[in-house]
Design a protein around this motif. Structure first.
Motif, PDB file in Angstrom:
ATOM      1  N   PRO A 203     -35.691  -7.169  -4.021  1.00  0.00           N
ATOM      2  CA  PRO A 203     -35.154  -6.083  -2.519  1.00  0.00           C
ATOM      3  C   PRO A 203     -36.831  -6.133  -1.752  1.00  0.00           C
ATOM      4  O   PRO A 203     -37.768  -6.218  -2.128  1.00  0.00           O
ATOM      5  N   GLY A 204     -37.012  -6.130  -1.376  1.00  0.00           N
ATOM      6  CA  GLY A 204     -37.793  -5.374  -0.282  1.00  0.00           C
ATOM      7  C   GLY A 204     -37.234  -3.840   0.874  1.00  0.00           C
ATOM      8  O   GLY A 204     -36.599  -3.250   1.171  1.00  0.00           O
ATOM      9  N   THR A 205     -38.408  -3.413   1.900  1.00  0.00           N
ATOM     10  CA  THR A 205     -38.184  -2.782   2.698  1.00  0.00           C
ATOM     11  C   THR A 205     -37.343  -3.451   4.017  1.00  0.00           C
ATOM     12  O   THR A 205     -36.498  -3.055   4.943  1.00  0.00           O
ATOM     13  N   THR A 206     -37.696  -4.985   4.340  1.00  0.00           N
ATOM     14  CA  THR A 206     -37.157  -5.021   6.052  1.00  0.00           C
ATOM     15  C   THR A 206     -36.803  -6.448   5.459  1.00  0.00           C
ATOM     16  O   THR A 206     -37.497  -6.770   4.079  1.00  0.00           O
ATOM     17  N   ALA A 207     -36.601  -6.871   6.673  1.00  0.00           N
ATOM     18  CA  ALA A 207     -36.390  -8.845   5.922  1.00  0.00           C
ATOM     19  C   ALA A 207     -37.562  -9.449   5.789  1.00  0.00           C
ATOM     20  O   ALA A 207     -37.128 -10.471   5.932  1.00  0.00           O
ATOM     21  N   GLN A 208     -38.596  -9.035   6.886  1.00  0.00           N
ATOM     22  CA  GLN A 208     -40.428  -9.920   6.237  1.00  0.00           C
ATOM     23  C   GLN A 208     -40.585  -9.643   5.171  1.00  0.00           C
ATOM     24  O   GLN A 208     -41.415 -10.833   4.918  1.00  0.00           O
ATOM     25  N   ASP A 209     -40.243  -8.636   4.118  1.00  0.00           N
ATOM     26  CA  ASP A 209     -40.054  -8.948   2.818  1.00  0.00           C
ATOM     27  C   ASP A 209     -39.296 -10.047   2.450  1.00  0.00           C
ATOM     28  O   ASP A 209     -39.498 -10.842   1.420  1.00  0.00           O
ATOM     29  N   ILE A 210     -38.413 -10.349   3.203  1.00  0.00           N
ATOM     30  CA  ILE A 210     -37.058 -11.648   2.009  1.00  0.00           C
ATOM     31  C   ILE A 210     -37.556 -12.549   2.710  1.00  0.00           C
ATOM     32  O   ILE A 210     -36.763 -13.332   2.013  1.00  0.00           O
ATOM     33  N   LEU A 211     -37.321 -12.801   3.502  1.00  0.00           N
ATOM     34  CA  LEU A 211     -38.068 -14.528   4.000  1.00  0.00           C
ATOM     35  C   LEU A 211     -38.671 -15.436   3.000  1.00  0.00           C
ATOM     36  O   LEU A 211     -38.877 -16.289   3.120  1.00  0.00           O
ATOM     37  N   PRO A 212     -40.268 -14.704   3.569  1.00  0.00           N
ATOM     38  CA  PRO A 212     -40.831 -15.586   1.961  1.00  0.00           C
ATOM     39  C   PRO A 212     -40.622 -16.187   0.905  1.00  0.00           C
ATOM     40  O   PRO A 212     -40.539 -17.068   0.425  1.00  0.00           O
ATOM     41  N   GLN A 213     -39.106 -14.910   0.790  1.00  0.00           N
ATOM     42  CA  GLN A 213     -38.832 -15.710  -1.145  1.00  0.00           C
ATOM     43  C   GLN A 213     -37.703 -16.981  -0.272  1.00  0.00           C
ATOM     44  O   GLN A 213     -37.707 -17.975  -1.359  1.00  0.00           O
ATOM     45  N   ILE A 214     -37.460 -16.890   0.688  1.00  0.00           N
ATOM     46  CA  ILE A 214     -36.223 -18.379   0.988  1.00  0.00           C
ATOM     47  C   ILE A 214     -36.335 -19.046   2.263  1.00  0.00           C
ATOM     48  O   ILE A 214     -35.952 -20.333   2.519  1.00  0.00           O
ATOM     49  N   ILE A 215     -37.995 -19.712   2.325  1.00  0.00           N
ATOM     50  CA  ILE A 215     -37.804 -20.285   3.560  1.00  0.00           C
ATOM     51  C   ILE A 215     -39.311 -20.387   3.093  1.00  0.00           C
ATOM     52  O   ILE A 215     -40.549 -20.023   3.039  1.00  0.00           O
ATOM     53  N   ARG A 216     -39.279 -21.905   2.185  1.00  0.00           N
ATOM     54  CA  ARG A 216     -40.970 -22.694   2.222  1.00  0.00           C
ATOM     55  C   ARG A 216     -41.616 -22.772   2.609  1.00  0.00           C
ATOM     56  O   ARG A 216     -41.602 -23.006   4.005  1.00  0.00           O
ATOM     57  N   ASP A 217     -42.888 -22.190   2.491  1.00  0.00           N
ATOM     58  CA  ASP A 217     -44.090 -22.157   2.649  1.00  0.00           C
ATOM     59  C   ASP A 217     -44.389 -21.235   4.334  1.00  0.00           C
ATOM     60  O   ASP A 217     -45.673 -21.035   4.465  1.00  0.00           O
ATOM     61  N   VAL A 218     -43.274 -20.520   4.007  1.00  0.00           N
ATOM     62  CA  VAL A 218     -43.877 -19.184   4.748  1.00  0.00           C
ATOM     63  C   VAL A 218     -44.259 -17.857   4.237  1.00  0.00           C
ATOM     64  O   VAL A 218     -43.940 -17.924   3.250  1.00  0.00           O
ATOM     65  N   LYS A 219     -45.432 -17.152   4.834  1.00  0.00           N
ATOM     66  CA  LYS A 219     -46.400 -16.169   3.952  1.00  0.00           C
ATOM     67  C   LYS A 219     -45.980 -14.925   4.292  1.00  0.00           C
ATOM     68  O   LYS A 219     -45.181 -15.094   6.060  1.00  0.00           O
ATOM     69  N   LEU A 220     -46.152 -14.106   3.601  1.00  0.00           N
ATOM     70  CA  LEU A 220     -45.573 -12.620   4.622  1.00  0.00           C
ATOM     71  C   LEU A 220     -46.273 -12.363   6.481  1.00  0.00           C
ATOM     72  O   LEU A 220     -46.402 -11.701   7.303  1.00  0.00           O
ATOM     73  N   GLY A 221     -47.916 -13.216   6.483  1.00  0.00           N
ATOM     74  CA  GLY A 221     -48.753 -13.231   6.731  1.00  0.00           C
ATOM     75  C   GLY A 221     -48.079 -13.073   8.047  1.00  0.00           C
ATOM     76  O   GLY A 221     -49.219 -13.604   9.657  1.00  0.00           O
ATOM     77  N   ASP A 222     -47.661 -14.674   7.940  1.00  0.00           N
ATOM     78  CA  ASP A 222     -47.256 -15.666   9.068  1.00  0.00           C
ATOM     79  C   ASP A 222     -45.662 -14.831  10.223  1.00  0.00           C
ATOM     80  O   ASP A 222     -45.968 -15.771  11.642  1.00  0.00           O
ATOM     81  N   LEU A 223     -45.092 -13.922   9.203  1.00  0.00           N
ATOM     82  CA  LEU A 223     -44.652 -12.640  10.374  1.00  0.00           C
ATOM     83  C   LEU A 223     -44.741 -11.531  10.668  1.00  0.00           C
ATOM     84  O   LEU A 223     -45.626 -11.229  10.079  1.00  0.00           O
ATOM     85  N   GLN A 224     -44.045 -11.660  11.998  1.00  0.00           N
ATOM     86  CA  GLN A 224     -44.262 -10.135  12.643  1.00  0.00           C
ATOM     87  C   GLN A 224     -42.585  -8.992  12.606  1.00  0.00           C
ATOM     88  O   GLN A 224     -41.894 -10.354  13.370  1.00  0.00           O
ATOM     89  N   TYR A 225     -43.004  -7.961  12.479  1.00  0.00           N
ATOM     90  CA  TYR A 225     -41.748  -7.322  11.940  1.00  0.00           C
ATOM     91  C   TYR A 225     -41.781  -6.200  13.215  1.00  0.00           C
ATOM     92  O   TYR A 225     -43.030  -5.699  13.735  1.00  0.00           O
ATOM     93  N   LEU A 226     -40.948  -5.776  13.784  1.00  0.00           N
ATOM     94  CA  LEU A 226     -40.918  -5.046  14.981  1.00  0.00           C
ATOM     95  C   LEU A 226     -39.915  -4.286  14.854  1.00  0.00           C
ATOM     96  O   LEU A 226     -38.395  -5.099  14.442  1.00  0.00           O
ATOM     97  N   ARG A 227     -39.609  -3.099  15.182  1.00  0.00           N
ATOM     98  CA  ARG A 227     -38.061  -2.204  15.690  1.00  0.00           C
ATOM     99  C   ARG A 227     -38.415  -1.422  16.826  1.00  0.00           C
ATOM    100  O   ARG A 227     -40.096  -1.256  17.435  1.00  0.00           O
ATOM    101  N   VAL A 228     -37.332  -1.368  17.586  1.00  0.00           N
ATOM    102  CA  VAL A 228     -36.775  -1.445  18.810  1.00  0.00           C
ATOM    103  C   VAL A 228     -35.505  -0.567  19.322  1.00  0.00           C
ATOM    104  O   VAL A 228     -35.233  -1.172  18.759  1.00  0.00           O
ATOM    105  N   GLU A 229     -36.013   0.798  20.104  1.00  0.00           N
ATOM    106  CA  GLU A 229     -34.546   1.831  20.089  1.00  0.00           C
ATOM    107  C   GLU A 229     -34.317   0.834  20.944  1.00  0.00           C
ATOM    108  O   GLU A 229     -34.945   0.587  22.274  1.00  0.00           O
ATOM    109  N   LEU A 230     -33.030   1.188  21.001  1.00  0.00           N
ATOM    110  CA  LEU A 230     -32.318   0.899  21.485  1.00  0.00           C
ATOM    111  C   LEU A 230     -31.763   2.012  23.160  1.00  0.00           C
ATOM    112  O   LEU A 230     -30.784   3.020  21.931  1.00  0.00           O
ATOM    113  N   LEU A 231     -32.389   2.100  24.270  1.00  0.00           N
ATOM    114  CA  LEU A 231     -31.971   3.620  25.076  1.00  0.00           C
ATOM    115  C   LEU A 231     -31.346   3.413  26.464  1.00  0.00           C
ATOM    116  O   LEU A 231     -31.081   2.195  26.988  1.00  0.00           O
TER     117      LEU A 231
END
Length: 568
Positions: A203-231
């Protein structure tokens, strides 16, 4: 917390529901059972598969069911998730039709063992092909539910024969589990195959923690996480009101570090389920245009968390296709989020000190590939309260090619040619201008295709003699250059307008090997920081190399204790 009681749906509700669940493979069985576990509040799910035996077992630690609910669980159109017509328009669960377990009872030998969290004993029930209990017995079991599907399609040999090979079925099953994992990152998923551990997703906090576990050669630092409120969009009162409780989550592979050979990892989800949305997917590809190398594709996971009354899940039996309200508004928000994720700003660059952004720098044409520091600076005329930019200070030039820039978190090395190419490309796209040439440029030996290509990008060309053409207009950036004829011949070789704009930017940018003063370097850095996609050039090459202070400290071992490092 106990689940709601299971009850049969009214006939008028059944008539409004789309056709039965599609149970067409082992993967479909796993999908339906795991979604039931998630709806039951499970945080740990164990999936066991025996391909040769056509058997699947899913065990969870969810709320569980008491005996009365177990007896009704496999009857047709029985569910605890909706109860009447109005509930169809406020669905908050993954399942709601009450058909999955009944379908499995028809297609296999179905057994469910469960214990409700507020009960001291559990029960095991075996169902017939109508979903009616045939065996009931009390058992010792931890709170939660274990569903076992055996002899799948045993009475449907034609369907078994039509299925792919076991290896292909397991790949499909793995893909389903990966999709569930990124949509529900807080869940532990353990998968077993033929009584042996296959893989586990932690488990992780967001999908950013999950993708490196399921996509080969992808590291946590290769990904950018962003949450945007819809107003609510104040500029357009015609848009439906969107509450602050709604938002989108974006996990984006940074284009200078992470991309794919196939367009297989652009995923869109809505309220916990992967969906097919050609409009949103195309928006993602468009927003990332000219940021990746040729024939490479982005890594992007977008999760829309929106009000249930804006979604019609009843479009497709597997709920993979839905109707979304306000699709154009959502597309704008997705484009804006991707641009924000690619920018150097407080949310995407950590451990830095930022300056207030007071204006955007725009520049005029280049001459003879030299970088002109005495350019006209046009102040930003739209928004004054722009995002903060990190402090980036030019300190040196290496081999007349790389700019060394210092910031509070370390050093960056920026290649000057492609940084300037990114600046010019975005200026050209915003202000593409074709200007007259006096005198015209004469080219010879152009093929009909080359002539047509120059006309396609907006240049005026006319016959000037046998195999000779006069070109009377050219892009502004090229018009004053000595190599304008060579550049126009290059533009005639093919490609659309965007390709031509990239070629103009590349030819007009300062060359590597050109010495720059510190003020010139600083101006280039500032303009580059203000671009929409500063991480890569229009060809997809990475523009900068980051040497963070923490990495430098580790390399030079500054954390060592002086005495110990000297053997004292």
């Amino acid at each position: 917390m106990a689940s709601s009681p299971i009850q049969s749906l009214p006939k008028e509700v059944v008539n409004l529901i789309a056709a039965g669940e599609v149970i067409d493979s082992l993967a479909a069985v796993v999908r339906e059972l795991v979604e039931n576990s998630l709806d039951a509040g499970a945080t740990r799910i164990v999936i066991s598969v025996w391909t040769e035996l056509w058997r699947v077992r899913v065990a969870d630690n969810g709320y569980g069911m008491d005996l009365d609910n177990l007896r009704l669980a496999a009857t047709p159109h029985s569910t605890s998730k909706i109860h009447d017509y109005d509930d169809l328009w406020k669905i908050t669960t993954l399942g709601f039709r009450g058909e999955a377990l009944h379908s499995l009872a028809q297609l296999s030998d179905l057994e469910i063992a469960s214990r409700a969290v507020d009960n001291s004993e559990g029960w095991r029930i075996l169902y017939d092909n109508l979903g009616e209990p045939v065996i009931e017995e009390a058992i010792a079991i931890a709170p939660g539910t274990i569903v076992t599907v055996s002899n799948l399609f045993g009475n449907w040999p034609v369907r078994r024969q039509a299925l792919p090979t076991p290896a292909k079925q397991m790949r499909s099953l793995q893909a389903i589990i990966h999709q569930i994992a990124i949509c529900h990152p807080q869940i532990t998923l353990q998968v077993e195959q033929n009584d042996r551990s296959w893989f586990t997703i932690s488990p992780g906090t967001t999908a950013q923690d999950i993708l490196p576990q399921i996509i080969r050669d992808v590291k946590l630092g290769d990904l950018q996480y962003l949450r945007v409120e819809l107003l609510v969009n104040p500029e357009n009162s015609q848009l439906p009101k969107i509450s602050q409780a709604e938002y989108l989550e974006l996990v984006l592979g940074l284009p200078d570090r992470c991309h794919r050979r196939r367009a297989d990892w652009v995923k869109v989800a809505t309220n916990g389920r992967i969906i097919k949305s050609s409009e949103i997917e195309q928006t993602i590809f468009t927003a990332l245009a000219r940021t990746l190398p040729r024939d490479r594709f982005p890594v992007c996971f977008l999760h829309l968390k929106i009000s249930p009354d804006r979604i019609d899940w009843n479009r497709h039996p597997t709920k993979a296709e839905v109707y979304l309200q306000s699709i154009s508004y959502l597309q704008k928000q997705v484009s804006s989020a991707i641009e924000q994720a690619l920018n150097f700003n407080p949310q995407t660059i950590s451990e830095t000190v930022h300056n207030q952004r007071v204006g955007k720098l725009l520049a005029v044409a280049e001459e003879k590939a030299n970088y002109n520091i005495n350019r006209t600076i046009q102040p930003e005329t739209t928004k004054k309260d722009e995002i903060n930019l990190m402090e980036l200070r030019a300190v040196a030039q290496v081999n007349n090619t790389y700019i060394v820039a210092e910031h509070p978190a370390g050093l960056w090395l920026i290649e000057q040619h492609i940084a300037h190419e990114r600046v010019l490309y975005e200026q050209i796209c915003e202000h593409w201008q074709i200007v007259p040439l006096e005198p015209p440029i004469i080219l010879n030996n152009l093929s009909p295709q080359q002539v047509e290509q120059l006309q396609r990008i907006g240049l005026e060309i006319e016959t000037f003699g046998e195999q000779i053409w006069a070109i009377r207009h050219a892009p502004e950036l090229l018009s004053q250059r000595e190599d304008c004829p060579e550049a126009l011949r290059e533009l005639s070789l093919g490609g659309d307008l965007q390709t031509a704009q990239v070629a103009v930017a590349c030819r007009s940018a300062i060359r590597n090997g050109t010495p720059l003063t510190l003020p010139e370097m600083q101006t280039l850095l500032t303009q580059w920081q203000h671009t929409r996609h500063p991480r890569t050039c229009p060809h997809g090459r990475p523009i900068f190399l980051s040497l963070e202070e923490s990495a430098l400290a580790r390399f030079f071992r500054r954390h060592w204790v002086i005495g110990k490092s000297h053997g004292i």
